[in-house]
Design a protein around this motif. Structure first.
Motif, PDB file in Angstrom:
ATOM      1  N   ILE A 107       0.876  -1.178   0.000  1.00 37.94           N
ATOM      2  CA  ILE A 107       0.000   0.000   0.000  1.00 37.94           C
ATOM      3  C   ILE A 107       0.907   1.220   0.000  1.00 37.94           C
ATOM      4  O   ILE A 107       1.508   1.570   1.022  1.00 37.94           O
ATOM      5  CB  ILE A 107      -0.933  -0.003   1.219  1.00 37.94           C
ATOM      6  N   GLN A 108       1.027   1.863  -1.142  1.00 37.98           N
ATOM      7  CA  GLN A 108       1.957   2.964  -1.325  1.00 37.98           C
ATOM      8  C   GLN A 108       1.209   4.258  -1.600  1.00 37.98           C
ATOM      9  O   GLN A 108       0.256   4.287  -2.371  1.00 37.98           O
ATOM     10  CB  GLN A 108       2.900   2.687  -2.503  1.00 37.98           C
ATOM     11  N   PHE A 109       1.642   5.317  -0.935  1.00 37.58           N
ATOM     12  CA  PHE A 109       1.197   6.680  -1.206  1.00 37.58           C
ATOM     13  C   PHE A 109       2.439   7.498  -1.546  1.00 37.58           C
ATOM     14  O   PHE A 109       3.040   8.141  -0.670  1.00 37.58           O
ATOM     15  CB  PHE A 109       0.461   7.274   0.005  1.00 37.58           C
ATOM     16  N   GLY A 110       2.837   7.393  -2.793  1.00 36.99           N
ATOM     17  CA  GLY A 110       4.100   8.004  -3.173  1.00 36.99           C
ATOM     18  C   GLY A 110       5.248   7.240  -2.552  1.00 36.99           C
ATOM     19  O   GLY A 110       5.287   5.999  -2.577  1.00 36.99           O
ATOM     20  N   PRO A 111       6.182   7.935  -1.920  1.00 40.72           N
ATOM     21  CA  PRO A 111       7.282   7.228  -1.254  1.00 40.72           C
ATOM     22  C   PRO A 111       6.888   6.600   0.082  1.00 40.72           C
ATOM     23  O   PRO A 111       7.608   5.766   0.610  1.00 40.72           O
ATOM     24  CB  PRO A 111       8.331   8.322  -1.049  1.00 40.72           C
ATOM     25  N   ALA A 112       5.753   7.017   0.627  1.00 41.41           N
ATOM     26  CA  ALA A 112       5.325   6.517   1.935  1.00 41.41           C
ATOM     27  C   ALA A 112       4.577   5.202   1.772  1.00 41.41           C
ATOM     28  O   ALA A 112       3.828   5.001   0.819  1.00 41.41           O
ATOM     29  CB  ALA A 112       4.436   7.539   2.633  1.00 41.41           C
ATOM     30  N   SER A 113       4.795   4.297   2.727  1.00 45.53           N
ATOM     31  CA  SER A 113       4.166   2.982   2.703  1.00 45.53           C
ATOM     32  C   SER A 113       3.336   2.793   3.973  1.00 45.53           C
ATOM     33  O   SER A 113       3.784   3.129   5.077  1.00 45.53           O
ATOM     34  CB  SER A 113       5.223   1.880   2.611  1.00 45.53           C
ATOM     35  N   LEU A 114       2.125   2.268   3.814  1.00 50.38           N
ATOM     36  CA  LEU A 114       1.247   2.010   4.956  1.00 50.38           C
ATOM     37  C   LEU A 114       1.388   0.545   5.358  1.00 50.38           C
ATOM     38  O   LEU A 114       1.151  -0.351   4.556  1.00 50.38           O
ATOM     39  CB  LEU A 114      -0.207   2.341   4.606  1.00 50.38           C
ATOM     40  N   LYS A 115       1.768   0.314   6.600  1.00 50.18           N
ATOM     41  CA  LYS A 115       1.912  -1.034   7.139  1.00 50.18           C
ATOM     42  C   LYS A 115       1.038  -1.162   8.378  1.00 50.18           C
ATOM     43  O   LYS A 115       0.908  -0.230   9.170  1.00 50.18           O
ATOM     44  CB  LYS A 115       3.373  -1.335   7.483  1.00 50.18           C
ATOM     45  N   THR A 116       0.463  -2.335   8.540  1.00 47.40           N
ATOM     46  CA  THR A 116      -0.457  -2.573   9.647  1.00 47.40           C
ATOM     47  C   THR A 116       0.205  -3.426  10.736  1.00 47.40           C
ATOM     48  O   THR A 116       1.161  -4.151  10.483  1.00 47.40           O
ATOM     49  CB  THR A 116      -1.736  -3.288   9.156  1.00 47.40           C
ATOM     50  N   ALA A 117      -0.344  -3.299  11.935  1.00 46.73           N
ATOM     51  CA  ALA A 117       0.105  -4.085  13.090  1.00 46.73           C
ATOM     52  C   ALA A 117      -1.110  -4.396  13.945  1.00 46.73           C
ATOM     53  O   ALA A 117      -2.176  -3.802  13.791  1.00 46.73           O
ATOM     54  CB  ALA A 117       1.159  -3.328  13.893  1.00 46.73           C
ATOM     55  N   TYR A 118      -0.955  -5.353  14.853  1.00 44.55           N
ATOM     56  CA  TYR A 118      -2.059  -5.711  15.734  1.00 44.55           C
ATOM     57  C   TYR A 118      -2.466  -4.517  16.583  1.00 44.55           C
ATOM     58  O   TYR A 118      -1.625  -3.797  17.121  1.00 44.55           O
ATOM     59  CB  TYR A 118      -1.678  -6.882  16.624  1.00 44.55           C
ATOM     60  N   GLY A 119      -3.784  -4.342  16.729  1.00 41.69           N
ATOM     61  CA  GLY A 119      -4.313  -3.200  17.459  1.00 41.69           C
ATOM     62  C   GLY A 119      -4.647  -3.510  18.907  1.00 41.69           C
ATOM     63  O   GLY A 119      -4.357  -4.587  19.438  1.00 41.69           O
ATOM     64  N   GLY A 120      -5.326  -2.548  19.534  1.00 48.16           N
ATOM     65  CA  GLY A 120      -5.634  -2.665  20.950  1.00 48.16           C
ATOM     66  C   GLY A 120      -6.563  -3.821  21.277  1.00 48.16           C
ATOM     67  O   GLY A 120      -6.410  -4.475  22.315  1.00 48.16           O
ATOM     68  N   SER A 121      -7.544  -4.100  20.409  1.00 44.06           N
ATOM     69  CA  SER A 121      -8.475  -5.197  20.675  1.00 44.06           C
ATOM     70  C   SER A 121      -7.760  -6.544  20.692  1.00 44.06           C
ATOM     71  O   SER A 121      -8.105  -7.421  21.488  1.00 44.06           O
ATOM     72  CB  SER A 121      -9.582  -5.209  19.618  1.00 44.06           C
ATOM     73  N   PHE A 122      -6.781  -6.711  19.819  1.00 44.93           N
ATOM     74  CA  PHE A 122      -6.040  -7.976  19.790  1.00 44.93           C
ATOM     75  C   PHE A 122      -5.293  -8.185  21.098  1.00 44.93           C
ATOM     76  O   PHE A 122      -5.380  -9.269  21.708  1.00 44.93           O
ATOM     77  CB  PHE A 122      -5.065  -7.959  18.612  1.00 44.93           C
ATOM     78  N   TRP A 123      -4.570  -7.168  21.551  1.00 41.58           N
ATOM     79  CA  TRP A 123      -3.772  -7.327  22.769  1.00 41.58           C
ATOM     80  C   TRP A 123      -4.654  -7.411  24.005  1.00 41.58           C
ATOM     81  O   TRP A 123      -4.324  -8.120  24.965  1.00 41.58           O
ATOM     82  CB  TRP A 123      -2.777  -6.182  22.893  1.00 41.58           C
TER      83      TRP A 123
END
Length: 329
Positions: free
Chosen positions: A235-251
């Motif tokens: 998922i790219q927005f120009g040079p920036a990349s969006l990466k996901t991680a586990y959120g608060g509900s998971f932990w």
């Protein structure tokens, strides 16, 4: 559609701000009301059992509130990126914005907040939800977003999760979210059974139900991990990349599941090794003492039984009582 000032017009719609989830608010209100009730009746409990009773109440309410509320949260997996991106299709306007991706059990939320909020003569503050539960049509929601003319970053992210996308993650997230939700509902039912068994009190089986609650919660996390481990499109927005991680509900689910696991194992082990301490934690010793005192008081009120000698003295043959002396005139 006809051109409008050199660009195509968009359907007018209200910018969706970050919503206040009424479902979560109702759940929190119910459990806080139960907590307030526990605090009100706490002074009526005497002795050291007051602390243990309050601790059991707090723990039970916390577990139940978490298991029920995480069904409706949308932060099981999160990702943020700040980037300069095009604002809308058929427009050369470029905005600087924070773009967020929030994945839940029933769908995905995409947020877009401008830096600053007011840019290109508009207020850039969006929060769009695209549902993929079995009762919803994700592709239809995406097409509605196209018709409304949502900003390009939102449509770009939403397109990654469509059923026709080359990424191929739609079915994985949809099915894993469905099974995770199902196991969490089962965990809520086993939690209710554990509360019922502890109050009866049937402590050993209550520990079993609490242990089963932990297993179901951990299984729900396992379902979500299988979806996250699938290959994802970048998922790219120009040079920036969006990466996901586990959120608060998971932990939060992981922490609560481990807590249920420790409590369930603790109850089972104490019941087999030191049942007296387990009775102390559940205030059962005081109940036994009061029961014995009541039985002793009832026995003291009963009339004393006659001794054997007295019974023998009182027993007279019936024929002797029937003998009558007759005098001849």
């Amino acid at each position: 559609m006809s051109p409008w000032d050199g660009s195509f017009p968009f359907y007018p719609s209200m910018n969706a701000c970050f919503p206040f989830d009424t479902t979560q608010a109702a759940i929190v209100s119910v459990f806080f009301s139960a907590l307030a009730t526990c605090i009100i009746i706490l002074p009526g409990i005497r002795g050291r059992g007051r602390f243990f009773w309050f601790l059991r109440g707090i723990t039970g309410l916390f577990i139940g509130a978490v298991v029920l509320m995480i069904q409706f949260t949308r932060d099981w997996e999160n990702g943020w990126v700040t980037a300069n991106t095009s604002y809308k299709s058929f427009s050369r306007a470029v905005v600087n914005a924070d773009i967020g991706l929030h994945i839940g059990l029933a769908g995905v939320n995409i947020t877009l907040v401008g830096n600053p909020v007011n840019q290109v003569n508009e207020t850039i503050r969006y929060n769009e939800h695209f549902a993929w539960s079995f009762g919803a049509d994700y592709d239809h929601s995406y097409n509605e977003g196209l018709e409304k003319g949502l900003p390009s970053p939102i449509l770009y992210l939403a397109e990654k999760f469509t059923s026709q996308s080359p990424c191929g993650v739609h079915n994985q997230y949809r099915i894993s979210g469905h099974y995770a939700s199902l196991t969490l509902w089962m965990a809520f039912c086993t939690w209710l059974l554990s509360i019922l068994l502890f109050s009866m009190p049937i402590l050993l089986y209550g520990g079993y139900m609490l242990l089963l609650t932990a297993v179901l919660m951990l299984f729900s996390l396992l379902f979500l991990c299988t979806a996250r481990n699938t290959p994802k499109c970048p998922i790219q927005f120009g040079p920036a990349s969006l990466k996901t991680a586990y959120g608060g509900s998971f932990w939060l689910t992981l922490t609560t599941g481990l807590l249920c696991l420790l409590l369930g194992l603790g109850v089972i082990i104490l019941d087999s090794v030191q049942p007296e301490k387990l009775k102390l934690l559940f205030n059962l010793e005081d109940r036994d003492g009061k029961r014995e005192a009541a039985e002793g008081w009832q026995k003291s009120l009963l009339p004393a039984e006659a001794s054997t000698s007295e019974q023998d003295t009182l027993m007279v043959p019936l024929r002797e009582l029937c003998e009558v002396t007759v005098t001849k005139l």
